[in-house]
Scaffold this motif. Structure first.
Motif, PDB file in Angstrom:
ATOM      1  N   LEU A 105       0.855  -1.175   0.000  1.00 49.86           N
ATOM      2  CA  LEU A 105       0.000   0.000   0.000  1.00 49.86           C
ATOM      3  C   LEU A 105       0.892   1.226   0.000  1.00 49.86           C
ATOM      4  CD1 LEU A 105      -1.411   0.980   3.448  1.00 49.86           C
ATOM      5  CD2 LEU A 105       0.031  -1.022   3.219  1.00 49.86           C
ATOM      6  N   CYS A 106       0.357   2.318  -0.553  1.00 52.50           N
ATOM      7  CA  CYS A 106       1.114   3.565  -0.630  1.00 52.50           C
ATOM      8  C   CYS A 106       0.610   4.536   0.429  1.00 52.50           C
ATOM      9  CB  CYS A 106       0.951   4.215  -2.002  1.00 52.50           C
ATOM     10  SG  CYS A 106       1.626   3.228  -3.340  1.00 52.50           S
ATOM     11  N   LEU A 107       1.539   5.321   0.959  1.00 60.48           N
ATOM     12  CA  LEU A 107       1.210   6.327   1.953  1.00 60.48           C
ATOM     13  C   LEU A 107       1.991   7.588   1.585  1.00 60.48           C
ATOM     14  CD1 LEU A 107       1.517   3.495   4.397  1.00 60.48           C
ATOM     15  CD2 LEU A 107      -0.580   4.846   4.304  1.00 60.48           C
ATOM     16  N   THR A 108       2.214   8.465   2.553  1.00 65.25           N
ATOM     17  CA  THR A 108       2.813   9.752   2.188  1.00 65.25           C
ATOM     18  C   THR A 108       4.194   9.972   2.811  1.00 65.25           C
ATOM     19  OG1 THR A 108       0.566  10.613   2.060  1.00 65.25           O
ATOM     20  CG2 THR A 108       2.332  12.222   2.017  1.00 65.25           C
ATOM     21  N   THR A 109       4.342   9.669   4.096  1.00 64.24           N
ATOM     22  CA  THR A 109       5.617   9.927   4.770  1.00 64.24           C
ATOM     23  C   THR A 109       6.211   8.620   5.299  1.00 64.24           C
ATOM     24  OG1 THR A 109       4.568  10.203   6.921  1.00 64.24           O
ATOM     25  CG2 THR A 109       4.811  12.181   5.562  1.00 64.24           C
ATOM     26  N   GLY A 110       7.480   8.700   5.671  1.00 61.33           N
ATOM     27  CA  GLY A 110       8.148   7.521   6.202  1.00 61.33           C
ATOM     28  C   GLY A 110       7.474   7.003   7.459  1.00 61.33           C
ATOM     29  N   VAL A 111       7.146   7.924   8.359  1.00 65.81           N
ATOM     30  CA  VAL A 111       6.570   7.472   9.627  1.00 65.81           C
ATOM     31  C   VAL A 111       5.191   6.866   9.415  1.00 65.81           C
ATOM     32  CG1 VAL A 111       5.482   9.660  10.346  1.00 65.81           C
ATOM     33  CG2 VAL A 111       6.341   8.068  12.065  1.00 65.81           C
ATOM     34  N   GLU A 112       4.492   7.338   8.404  1.00 66.92           N
ATOM     35  CA  GLU A 112       3.183   6.734   8.102  1.00 66.92           C
ATOM     36  C   GLU A 112       3.356   5.288   7.641  1.00 66.92           C
ATOM     37  OE1 GLU A 112      -0.624   8.372   5.819  1.00 66.92           O
ATOM     38  OE2 GLU A 112       1.238   9.411   5.333  1.00 66.92           O
ATOM     39  N   ALA A 113       4.407   5.038   6.879  1.00 68.21           N
ATOM     40  CA  ALA A 113       4.679   3.655   6.472  1.00 68.21           C
ATOM     41  C   ALA A 113       4.966   2.805   7.709  1.00 68.21           C
ATOM     42  CB  ALA A 113       5.859   3.613   5.496  1.00 68.21           C
ATOM     43  N   VAL A 114       5.757   3.363   8.632  1.00 73.12           N
ATOM     44  CA  VAL A 114       6.086   2.642   9.866  1.00 73.12           C
ATOM     45  C   VAL A 114       4.816   2.361  10.674  1.00 73.12           C
ATOM     46  CG1 VAL A 114       7.224   2.921  12.106  1.00 73.12           C
ATOM     47  CG2 VAL A 114       8.460   3.487  10.000  1.00 73.12           C
ATOM     48  N   GLU A 115       3.986   3.397  10.869  1.00 72.84           N
ATOM     49  CA  GLU A 115       2.719   3.229  11.606  1.00 72.84           C
ATOM     50  C   GLU A 115       1.895   2.096  11.003  1.00 72.84           C
ATOM     51  OE1 GLU A 115       0.830   5.090  13.968  1.00 72.84           O
ATOM     52  OE2 GLU A 115       2.202   6.734  14.378  1.00 72.84           O
ATOM     53  N   PRO A 274       6.405  13.530  -1.992  1.00 76.63           N
ATOM     54  CA  PRO A 274       6.109  12.763  -0.779  1.00 76.63           C
ATOM     55  C   PRO A 274       5.317  11.494  -1.055  1.00 76.63           C
ATOM     56  CG  PRO A 274       4.771  14.760  -0.869  1.00 76.63           C
ATOM     57  CD  PRO A 274       5.670  14.796  -2.063  1.00 76.63           C
ATOM     58  N   ILE A 275       6.015  10.382  -0.917  1.00 71.68           N
ATOM     59  CA  ILE A 275       5.343   9.085  -1.041  1.00 71.68           C
ATOM     60  C   ILE A 275       6.099   8.069  -0.210  1.00 71.68           C
ATOM     61  CG2 ILE A 275       6.610   8.446  -3.161  1.00 71.68           C
ATOM     62  CD1 ILE A 275       3.888   7.011  -3.957  1.00 71.68           C
ATOM     63  N   SER A 276       5.354   7.167   0.411  1.00 73.44           N
ATOM     64  CA  SER A 276       5.961   6.048   1.128  1.00 73.44           C
ATOM     65  C   SER A 276       5.156   4.803   0.809  1.00 73.44           C
ATOM     66  CB  SER A 276       5.977   6.325   2.632  1.00 73.44           C
ATOM     67  OG  SER A 276       4.663   6.450   3.136  1.00 73.44           O
ATOM     68  N   ALA A 277       5.675   3.666   1.238  1.00 75.96           N
ATOM     69  CA  ALA A 277       4.981   2.409   0.941  1.00 75.96           C
ATOM     70  C   ALA A 277       5.307   1.370   1.999  1.00 75.96           C
ATOM     71  CB  ALA A 277       5.399   1.888  -0.439  1.00 75.96           C
TER      72      ALA A 277
END
Ligand SMILES: Cc1ncc(COP(=O)(O)O)c(C=O)c1O
Length: 427
Positions: A105-115, A274-277
């Motif tokens: 899944l894709c998210l926005t920031t690094g910490v969001e990926a961690v969460e 800004p993208i994270s995964a």
């Protein structure tokens, strides 16, 4: 008054004090160079903290974003999904070797990926506990802070933090913490604090970023893998800083040959957007119910388009191989500097993720954060942007764009050498 001075005064008046940053006001940037609002040119060995691995404003990234902007900029994937997001997940699934079929899944920031990785691990196992490591940095949200293994500036005054998080020691050969000792600390947690069958996940950076570019020994990661397998614990590898070709491999864990269950990606993935995964074994990623994951901006179309271009550039320009060349050039410079400056106690890292630790009289027990700051200031006055890191704030990290031109790399390396020698001499 320079424009930088003027902007700094306005910033002091208008911007929250908690948002740190030096008075270097960018006007434009290209590949590994950046010009400030007063027209001063800098060579950028920070890359926006390991983000512009493909350089500032890479033409292919900019074109992909411009093309996407002409079509649509935001739909919210929950409202109107689009192919680019699906295709990015397909590419990331193929990129990460978990030894099984993946989903993402894709998210926005690094910490969001961690969460989200933690949410997924808890949902998949039905267990509450998470074990992170001393010196780790996983971000600034409540869960990010709880997982982070450094109090100042990340945690102090911001508690209470989420419960169920434990910190085991991270090996550090330079400071005399062996892999065996670190594992003994982990095993003590599993006997004194929380039973293994109540632990959802281990989360670890294969190369600690903010913590000081400490490389996890392969046998340490292998031992975590073995304990995870023995107890049904999920191994989350945080590749937010060390991933995306930075260390000479697509993922830094590939050096150790240890397969993760889940990885977190961000920073270099978006080439400045800004993208994270979160990428991992399909049955784990699918554990949370529908609607439990996501976000309004998660997988923004412009950032998704940028990520596709970044993946293309990394493959087309063989940036993994380039990372090794860039890293070797930096290490050579530091090795030469260490013959003149005894305060360089350690030079470490993988590929183009290189750092040097500063100590008084070559004694690992006596960190030299002031010298670290002086070197960074001296380099900046000579036109080179550097960053510090390390739990003792005495490490300088080098993170140039992997696309940096040879001439700019040589020029930056020469400034680095001169700045180290000058700052050490001026003590
Ligand atoms: C390993 C690691 N994880 C997570 C994060 C948090 O990423 P972000 O600042 O994008 O939230 C960082 C940021 O430096 C990081 O280095």
């Amino acid at each position: 008054m320079t424009r930088s001075t003027e902007l700094e005064a306005r910033r002091q008046a208008a911007v929250a004090r908690g948002v740190a940053g030096k008075p270097l006001y960018a006007e434009r940037a290209l590949n590994a160079e950046l010009w400030d609002v007063d027209g001063t040119r800098f060579i950028d060995f920070a890359a926006g903290i390991a983000v512009t691995n493909t350089g500032h404003c890479h033409p292919k990234v900019m074109q992909a974003v411009a093309d996407q902007a002409a079509a649509f900029t935001h739909t919210c994937f929950h409202v109107a999904p689009f192919e680019g997001y699906v295709r990015l997940c397909e590419r990331l699934n193929a990129m990460v070797d978990t030894g099984a079929a993946n989903k993402s899944l894709c998210l926005t920031t690094g910490v969001e990926a961690v969460e989200n990785a933690i949410k997924i691990a808890r949902a998949a196992t039905g267990r509450p506990g998470v074990i992170a490591f001393g010196g780790a940095f996983h971000g600034r949200t409540a869960m990010g802070m709880a997982l982070t293994g450094k109090v100042m500036p990340y945690k102090k005054t911001f508690g209470p933090l989420p419960s169920g998080i434990y910190h085991a020691p991270f090996p550090n050969a330079y400071l005399g913490v062996s892999t065996d000792e670190a594992l003994r600390g982990l095993d003590t947690i599993l006997t004194s604090d929380i039973a293994p069958d109540e632990v959802a996940a281990f989360i670890v950076e294969p190369v600690q970023g903010e913590g000081g570019f400490n490389v996890a020994p392969p046998e340490f990661l292998a031992a975590l893998r073995a304990r995870a397998d023995a107890h049904g614990i999920i191994l989350i590898l945080d590749e937010v800083q060390g991933g995306m070709a930075r260390t000479g491999r697509m993922l830094s864990c590939e050096h150790a040959g240890v397969k993760p269950d889940i990885v977190t990606l961000a920073k270099g993935l978006g080439g400045g957007f800004p993208i994270s995964a979160v990428v991992g074994r399909a049955e784990l990623i699918d554990a949370p119910h529908s609607g439990g994951l996501g976000g309004t901006y998660a997988g923004n179309p412009l950032a998704v388009a940028a990520a596709h271009a970044v993946l293309d550039v990394i493959a087309d320009d063989d940036l993994c191989a380039r990372a090794e060349v860039v890293g070797t050039r930096l290490r050579d410079t530091l090795t030469k500097a260490a013959t003149k400056v005894s305060a360089i106690g350690d030079i470490r890292g993988l590929g183009a993720m290189v750092a040097f630790e500063l100590v008084d009289d070559g004694d690992p027990a006596r960190p030299a954060p002031d010298l670290c700051n002086r070197i960074i200031a001296e380099a900046q006055s000579r036109g080179l942007i550097l960053l510090s890191c390390g739990t003792r704030a005495n490490v300088v990290r080098l993170l140039p764009a992997l696309t940096i031109e040879d001439a700019v790399l040589d020029e930056g390396a020469a400034i680095l050498y001169a700045a180290i020698v000058a700052a050490a001499g001026s003590a």
